[in-house]
Design a protein around this motif. Structure first.
Motif, PDB file in Angstrom:
ATOM      1  N   MET A   1       0.803  -1.275  -0.090  1.00  0.00           N
ATOM      2  CA  MET A   1      -0.058  -0.128  -0.032  1.00  0.00           C
ATOM      3  C   MET A   1       0.798   1.272   0.025  1.00  0.00           C
ATOM      4  O   MET A   1       1.907   1.147   0.491  1.00  0.00           O
ATOM      5  CB  MET A   1      -0.897  -0.207   1.272  1.00  0.00           C
ATOM      6  CG  MET A   1      -1.908  -1.072   1.310  1.00  0.00           C
ATOM      7  SD  MET A   1      -2.958  -0.818   2.912  1.00  0.00           S
ATOM      8  CE  MET A   1      -4.118   0.404   2.341  1.00  0.00           C
ATOM      9  N   LYS A   2       0.333   2.178  -0.395  1.00  0.00           N
ATOM     10  CA  LYS A   2       1.127   3.618  -0.163  1.00  0.00           C
ATOM     11  C   LYS A   2       0.627   4.125   1.072  1.00  0.00           C
ATOM     12  O   LYS A   2      -0.477   3.910   1.414  1.00  0.00           O
ATOM     13  CB  LYS A   2       0.204   4.532  -1.469  1.00  0.00           C
ATOM     14  CG  LYS A   2       0.666   4.015  -2.872  1.00  0.00           C
ATOM     15  CD  LYS A   2      -0.201   5.123  -3.874  1.00  0.00           C
ATOM     16  CE  LYS A   2      -0.219   4.548  -5.166  1.00  0.00           C
ATOM     17  NZ  LYS A   2      -1.187   5.425  -5.976  1.00  0.00           N
ATOM     18  N   PRO A   3       1.543   4.881   1.579  1.00  0.00           N
ATOM     19  CA  PRO A   3       1.357   5.488   3.126  1.00  0.00           C
ATOM     20  C   PRO A   3       0.022   6.179   3.057  1.00  0.00           C
ATOM     21  O   PRO A   3      -0.704   6.086   4.035  1.00  0.00           O
ATOM     22  CB  PRO A   3       2.654   6.480   3.121  1.00  0.00           C
ATOM     23  CG  PRO A   3       3.692   5.675   2.225  1.00  0.00           C
ATOM     24  CD  PRO A   3       2.951   5.392   1.095  1.00  0.00           C
ATOM     25  N   SER A   4      -0.636   6.954   2.115  1.00  0.00           N
ATOM     26  CA  SER A   4      -1.518   7.663   2.062  1.00  0.00           C
ATOM     27  C   SER A   4      -2.814   6.893   2.089  1.00  0.00           C
ATOM     28  O   SER A   4      -3.739   7.051   2.723  1.00  0.00           O
ATOM     29  CB  SER A   4      -1.547   8.764   0.768  1.00  0.00           C
ATOM     30  OG  SER A   4      -1.653   8.021  -0.446  1.00  0.00           O
ATOM     31  N   GLN A   5      -2.676   5.618   1.681  1.00  0.00           N
ATOM     32  CA  GLN A   5      -3.756   4.778   1.768  1.00  0.00           C
ATOM     33  C   GLN A   5      -3.830   4.148   3.367  1.00  0.00           C
ATOM     34  O   GLN A   5      -5.160   3.720   3.431  1.00  0.00           O
ATOM     35  CB  GLN A   5      -3.759   3.416   0.802  1.00  0.00           C
ATOM     36  CG  GLN A   5      -3.538   3.913  -0.710  1.00  0.00           C
ATOM     37  CD  GLN A   5      -3.137   2.800  -1.649  1.00  0.00           C
ATOM     38  OE1 GLN A   5      -2.202   2.156  -1.394  1.00  0.00           O
ATOM     39  NE2 GLN A   5      -4.068   2.526  -2.368  1.00  0.00           N
TER      40      GLN A   5
ATOM     41  N   PRO B   1      -0.814  12.732   7.467  1.00  0.00           N
ATOM     42  CA  PRO B   1      -0.039  12.288   6.739  1.00  0.00           C
ATOM     43  C   PRO B   1       1.347  12.325   7.422  1.00  0.00           C
ATOM     44  O   PRO B   1       2.343  11.492   7.450  1.00  0.00           O
ATOM     45  CB  PRO B   1       0.094  13.251   5.518  1.00  0.00           C
ATOM     46  CG  PRO B   1      -1.108  13.618   5.403  1.00  0.00           C
ATOM     47  CD  PRO B   1      -1.606  13.728   6.751  1.00  0.00           C
ATOM     48  N   ALA B   2       1.568  13.316   8.134  1.00  0.00           N
ATOM     49  CA  ALA B   2       2.987  13.389   8.863  1.00  0.00           C
ATOM     50  C   ALA B   2       2.987  12.315  10.052  1.00  0.00           C
ATOM     51  O   ALA B   2       4.237  11.707  10.213  1.00  0.00           O
ATOM     52  CB  ALA B   2       3.341  14.844   9.257  1.00  0.00           C
TER      53      ALA B   2
ATOM     54  N   ARG C   1       8.919   6.466 -10.024  1.00  0.00           N
ATOM     55  CA  ARG C   1       9.612   6.562  -8.615  1.00  0.00           C
ATOM     56  C   ARG C   1       9.051   7.454  -7.467  1.00  0.00           C
ATOM     57  O   ARG C   1       9.764   7.558  -6.466  1.00  0.00           O
ATOM     58  CB  ARG C   1      11.163   7.234  -8.996  1.00  0.00           C
ATOM     59  CG  ARG C   1      11.822   6.433 -10.043  1.00  0.00           C
ATOM     60  CD  ARG C   1      12.269   4.826  -9.542  1.00  0.00           C
ATOM     61  NE  ARG C   1      13.761   5.254  -8.863  1.00  0.00           N
ATOM     62  CZ  ARG C   1      13.700   4.184  -7.716  1.00  0.00           C
ATOM     63  NH1 ARG C   1      13.198   3.020  -7.700  1.00  0.00           N
ATOM     64  NH2 ARG C   1      14.748   4.457  -6.831  1.00  0.00           N
ATOM     65  N   ARG C   2       8.051   8.203  -7.705  1.00  0.00           N
ATOM     66  CA  ARG C   2       7.729   9.028  -7.009  1.00  0.00           C
ATOM     67  C   ARG C   2       6.910   8.377  -6.097  1.00  0.00           C
ATOM     68  O   ARG C   2       6.381   8.594  -4.922  1.00  0.00           O
ATOM     69  CB  ARG C   2       6.764  10.172  -7.545  1.00  0.00           C
ATOM     70  CG  ARG C   2       7.517  11.237  -8.290  1.00  0.00           C
ATOM     71  CD  ARG C   2       6.451  11.933  -9.154  1.00  0.00           C
ATOM     72  NE  ARG C   2       5.660  11.210 -10.000  1.00  0.00           N
ATOM     73  CZ  ARG C   2       4.787  11.606 -10.803  1.00  0.00           C
ATOM     74  NH1 ARG C   2       4.329  12.906 -10.672  1.00  0.00           N
ATOM     75  NH2 ARG C   2       4.208  10.885 -11.554  1.00  0.00           N
ATOM     76  N   ILE C   3       6.300   7.141  -6.198  1.00  0.00           N
ATOM     77  CA  ILE C   3       5.481   6.272  -5.511  1.00  0.00           C
ATOM     78  C   ILE C   3       6.352   5.512  -4.654  1.00  0.00           C
ATOM     79  O   ILE C   3       7.369   4.648  -5.137  1.00  0.00           O
ATOM     80  CB  ILE C   3       4.624   5.482  -6.510  1.00  0.00           C
ATOM     81  CG1 ILE C   3       3.563   6.450  -7.314  1.00  0.00           C
ATOM     82  CG2 ILE C   3       3.787   4.307  -5.650  1.00  0.00           C
ATOM     83  CD1 ILE C   3       2.759   5.566  -8.226  1.00  0.00           C
ATOM     84  N   VAL C   4       5.905   5.426  -3.401  1.00  0.00           N
ATOM     85  CA  VAL C   4       6.618   4.611  -2.594  1.00  0.00           C
ATOM     86  C   VAL C   4       5.585   3.576  -2.056  1.00  0.00           C
ATOM     87  O   VAL C   4       4.656   3.886  -1.459  1.00  0.00           O
ATOM     88  CB  VAL C   4       7.264   5.301  -1.201  1.00  0.00           C
ATOM     89  CG1 VAL C   4       7.939   4.427  -0.185  1.00  0.00           C
ATOM     90  CG2 VAL C   4       8.166   6.428  -1.746  1.00  0.00           C
TER      91      VAL C   4
END
Length: 138
Positions: free
Chosen positions: A46-50, A59-60, A84-87
């Motif tokens: 998953m992305k952190p935002s998810q 988010p922080a 590459r922007r996606i973690v």
């Protein structure tokens, strides 16, 4: 109406639950970290935002939580090969072990709490809580 009595009982139950979880998950795991591990187990990467809706935080705060989890070896971050922007956040083997341990701890608390009432009343309680939460739309 029984709202004040419900509020008192609900507060006591959730307080007892939080204290129990804090004591038994420590020192390696927190309840928020357990939530992340369970969500990752269920959803895969998953992305952190998810993760934000599952944690009801900023988010922080999610970033700081993931930093600690990565340091403890529970998760790993992986850059997307195409963008590459996606973690991506992935659960590690150690994270899976801790998720299992945390689930067992939670189940132990709930077994004791629910064991005070009959199986019929347990099913009724779950049914009624489902009605109250309107399938998660509170």
């Amino acid at each position: 109406m029984q709202t004040s009595e419900f509020a008192k009982l609900w507060f006591k139950l959730t307080k007892d639950y939080k204290v129990y979880m804090e004591q038994h998950l420590a020192p390696s795991l927190t309840e928020s970290q357990l939530t992340v591990l369970e969500v990752l187990q269920e959803n895969g990467r998953m992305k952190p935002s998810q993760l934000i809706p599952y944690l009801a935080t900023t988010p922080a705060a999610v970033t700081m939580l993931l930093d600690r989890m990565e340091k403890n070896g529970f998760v790993t971050r992986l850059r997307d090969q195409e963008d590459r922007r996606i973690v991506w956040i992935l659960i590690t083997e150690r994270g899976l072990e801790e998720a299992d341990r945390g689930t067992q701890i939670r189940n132990a608390f709930l077994s004791v709490a629910l064991g005070r009432i009959s199986l019929h009343n347990q099913n009724l309680l779950v049914f009624l809580l489902g009605k109250i939460t309107a399938a998660g739309q509170l």
